[in-house]
Design an enzyme around this catalytic site. Structure first.
Site, PDB file in Angstrom:
ATOM      1  N   PHE A  13       0.731  -1.173   0.018  1.00  0.00           N
ATOM      2  CA  PHE A  13       0.104   0.167   0.069  1.00  0.00           C
ATOM      3  C   PHE A  13       0.787   1.050  -0.148  1.00  0.00           C
ATOM      4  O   PHE A  13       0.398   2.044  -0.663  1.00  0.00           O
ATOM      5  CB  PHE A  13      -1.006   0.042   1.355  1.00  0.00           C
ATOM      6  CG  PHE A  13      -1.986  -1.023   0.999  1.00  0.00           C
ATOM      7  CD1 PHE A  13      -3.265  -0.970   0.228  1.00  0.00           C
ATOM      8  CD2 PHE A  13      -1.850  -2.087   1.854  1.00  0.00           C
ATOM      9  CE1 PHE A  13      -4.251  -1.596   0.159  1.00  0.00           C
ATOM     10  CE2 PHE A  13      -3.159  -3.096   1.816  1.00  0.00           C
ATOM     11  CZ  PHE A  13      -3.919  -2.741   0.971  1.00  0.00           C
ATOM     12  N   GLU A 170     -11.613 -12.854  12.029  1.00  0.00           N
ATOM     13  CA  GLU A 170     -12.122 -13.094  10.775  1.00  0.00           C
ATOM     14  C   GLU A 170     -11.835 -14.449  10.322  1.00  0.00           C
ATOM     15  O   GLU A 170     -12.892 -15.075  10.063  1.00  0.00           O
ATOM     16  CB  GLU A 170     -11.479 -11.894   9.749  1.00  0.00           C
ATOM     17  CG  GLU A 170     -11.962 -10.432   9.943  1.00  0.00           C
ATOM     18  CD  GLU A 170     -11.073  -9.461   9.236  1.00  0.00           C
ATOM     19  OE1 GLU A 170     -10.015  -9.852   8.782  1.00  0.00           O
ATOM     20  OE2 GLU A 170     -11.616  -8.257   9.095  1.00  0.00           O
ATOM     21  N   ASP A 299       4.683  -0.773   7.400  1.00  0.00           N
ATOM     22  CA  ASP A 299       4.819  -1.553   8.697  1.00  0.00           C
ATOM     23  C   ASP A 299       6.255  -2.077   8.971  1.00  0.00           C
ATOM     24  O   ASP A 299       6.425  -2.335  10.090  1.00  0.00           O
ATOM     25  CB  ASP A 299       4.001  -3.119   8.140  1.00  0.00           C
ATOM     26  CG  ASP A 299       2.606  -3.087   8.030  1.00  0.00           C
ATOM     27  OD1 ASP A 299       2.070  -2.031   8.320  1.00  0.00           O
ATOM     28  OD2 ASP A 299       1.974  -4.051   7.874  1.00  0.00           O
ATOM     29  N   ALA A 315      -3.122  -0.607   6.465  1.00  0.00           N
ATOM     30  CA  ALA A 315      -3.038   0.095   5.063  1.00  0.00           C
ATOM     31  C   ALA A 315      -3.061   1.684   4.925  1.00  0.00           C
ATOM     32  O   ALA A 315      -2.335   2.172   4.461  1.00  0.00           O
ATOM     33  CB  ALA A 315      -3.983  -0.734   4.370  1.00  0.00           C
TER      34      ALA A 315
END
Lengths: 420, 420
Positions: A13, A170, A299, A315
């Site tokens: 990103f 998730e 990151d 992101a």
């Protein structure tokens, strides 16, 4: 400056935002990545859980810049940086001279010194990681169907996810949906509704970066999906047989790791200080200390907000840093004063299976169906290109209407015999 | 007969047709495959050439029979058949007793005794084969972009396909389109339009199962796409450096194999005679000689037509045989007279890149745009399920309108360094 050469390492990103924002600047850019594709990591767990196909969330990087003749894309693996000679060294022997270098090399999963856990508890950072987890989850059901030993069958039908951040939540949510809703009618010897999905978190609550109220809602949503959540105790052992949590050993054949990240070796390449997770500690303008021509973003960089809290490894933060470095390069070209990086938090989203999600936009906090729709629309919006947006929207709509996942493929191995 | 147990090995076109046609017969069925998915092999080359995604042409077998409680699907690798005990032996130690056995185990690629060629010239039979070829083709362009030695660059930009049957012609056609039309704008150091795609065929013409007139058209269409076709000379050597054809050695780093097939070991398991390609020679009712309860169908069976010509190894033939065996089983249950298998040729189709195809329906022979539309519609029609039909139609429409392939991903390896 017409011959200024910016080398960007990493097409995530941050790297892509930087290259996008340097459009029209008259700067020669070389973008290096060891993958040929940009990966939309926020949806990677959906590849791991048979919802999306690999090509729906990954795009060949060089295609994104086919109309930018000043951008050269290279598939290459960086082995080091010679800051004296202002050169990036690639593993294939090639050397890239730079005027400005931007390292946006991301992070990978970390096992807190227990790298021996990796083979039994794979993490989720690449497309291969996702197809590995998908294969292991699907194979566990297949083997349970033919297993004759009840203890073995139980271990095959126990799925453990370690770490209750967004990825862990998730993963656990979708594995539970798969077992309890998608698969039951397809097996004859086992009842997949009895499969256990266990989410383990050393801390006191799930989704700890959210406010407690939203964590509580997520916990309830996980329970509704049939996920057993174990809080407050760390995993102390992780083997092919199962997981040790405090006093209890839980037999499992399918363990997934979503507990920790480790930055890329950018700090090591530059010979500059790193924080505990290996992130390069950079200046307020995101340059490496003592190296004004080298930026570290995303990151793999450790940056503090004015509040003293670290900029999160998400992101939007990487994108803001990419955009910021583009501004600094523009400012330097024009002789202006470079700005100082300020992180603007745009809100946090997390989803827990079908129709449940939480959203935190500072003063506005949402949970439930509306948050889930916002989550879905936001993620489709941030995908690259019309085609992917249509494809993902279509896949989700199909699953929403039919309940059937479309990417339930076991691949990567010749036969199941190779697995043993 | 209520407790009659039919074991079907192989979830390809023949096996699925058989199970479909036994619906409502009150027979217990176990369907074994060493993959968890049925694969639509006729479009596999489109996965290898970045047009389709893996999940668009493969479906989890057990999902197809979720509404048929009498059908049990097993992921298993058959190691042998004990015809005396009427049992199928699986590699995981399980044993399946059968009343009727149907072997529909297909074929794989064969190297005519030169198995050492396989690592340098992979064939195309599985999803992994397809992603392997895709990875090799895409990596060759990536490496050519960074190569400094001109000879190496030329070899990287030379793509050889061995065998000019439908698969070889389709592969060569799409690789040429990729090199000459899709990729040129994306590379800075190489001109992908100069890439050579060479299709090698030992016989005198391409697509030899078609009439010469259609072969001539296909040859012209291949030439128009920029494919060099070498006819009449076999490959005599195949190494990591390239291919020897007659007197000539052509340097290439990307060789694909589409030249020969070898049947599965069904004949060996049964201890019955096989033809040169390893296909089990069966009776007129598709039973194994001396084993009236064992049928062999599809690509692993050698069956003669009344004309004396062999039944071709194509999907429609396998489907007809699956349907025929279902009829025999029905007839036996009712004590009727079982029929004799007659192959009905429904026509042949082959495509050569965008907008060119040939079709032979006996008296009606077509070439060009109309044949291409028929080819496309027929293939979408034969896909399984509404979702796949939409997805493939959408992928094709997108490519047709935009010229951009969507599945250009290099996967399966951690980094390019692992490749070396």
């Amino acid at each position: 400056m017409a011959d200024h050469h910016v080398v960007v390492v990493g097409g995530g990103f941050g790297g892509l935002q930087l290259v996008n924002d340097l459009k029209g600047a008259g700067i020669r850019i070389t973008l290096v990545d060891r993958r040929n594709h940009h990966l939309f990591q926020p949806l990677l767990y959906q590849v791991a859980t048979t919802i999306l196909s690999t090509s729906e969330i990954a795009w060949p990087i060089r295609h994104l810049y086919s109309d930018r003749p000043e951008v050269t894309t290279l598939l290459g693996d960086v082995s080091g940086v010679d800051t004296g000679a202002k050169s990036v060294l690639l593993r294939d022997g090639n050397v890239l001279r730079y005027d400005t270098l931007v390292l946006a090399t991301g992070a990978t999963h970390a096992y807190f010194g227990r790298d021996d856990w990796e083979p039994v508890a794979p993490g989720l950072k690449t497309l291969e990681d996702a197809t590995t987890i998908r294969r292991r989850v699907l194979l566990a059901f297949e083997r349970a169907e033919t297993a004759s030993d009840p203890a073995e069958r139980d271990a095959l039908l126990t799925f453990i996810v370690i770490g209750a951040g967004p990825t862990g939540v998730e993963l656990a949510g979708i594995i539970a949906e798969l077992a309890h809703k998608t698969l039951p009618k397809e097996f004859r010897n086992i009842d997949t509704r009895k499969a256990r999905v266990i989410l383990v978190e050393a801390g006191p609550r799930v989704l700890p970066t959210f406010v407690p109220e939203l964590s509580d809602y997520a916990l309830k949503a996980l329970n509704d999906l049939g996920v057993e959540v174990r809080l407050g105790k760390p995993v102390t052992e992780c083997t092919a047989e199962g997981v040790q949590i405090g006093e209890e050993f839980i037999g499992s054949r399918t363990i997934s790791w979503a507990a920790g990240v480790q930055a890329s070796p950018a700090a090591k390449w530059l010979g500059i200080p790193a924080d505990r997770a290996g992130r390069a500690v950079v200046e307020k303008d995101l340059t490496a200390p003592g190296l004004p021509d080298v930026f570290v973003i995303g990151d793999t960089a450790s940056v503090m907000q004015e509040s003293g809290a670290p900029v999160p490894g998400v992101a939007p933060a990487a994108k803001q840093q990419g955009a910021f470095v583009a501004k600094v390069i523009h400012a330097r070209m024009k002789g202006g004063t470079p700005p100082v990086f300020k992180y603007r938090h745009q809100g946090s989203l997390a989803t827990i299976g079908r129709s449940a999600a939480i959203a935190d936009f500072g003063r506005i906090k949402l949970k439930g169906g509306l948050a889930w729709w916002i989550w879905g629309i936001a993620h489709i919006y941030f995908l690259i290109g019309t085609r992917s947006r249509f494809a993902v929207a279509w896949s989700w709509l199909w699953i929403y209407l039919s309940g059937q996942h479309s990417a339930r493929l076991i691949t990567q191995r010749e036969t199941i015999a190779d697995e043993k």
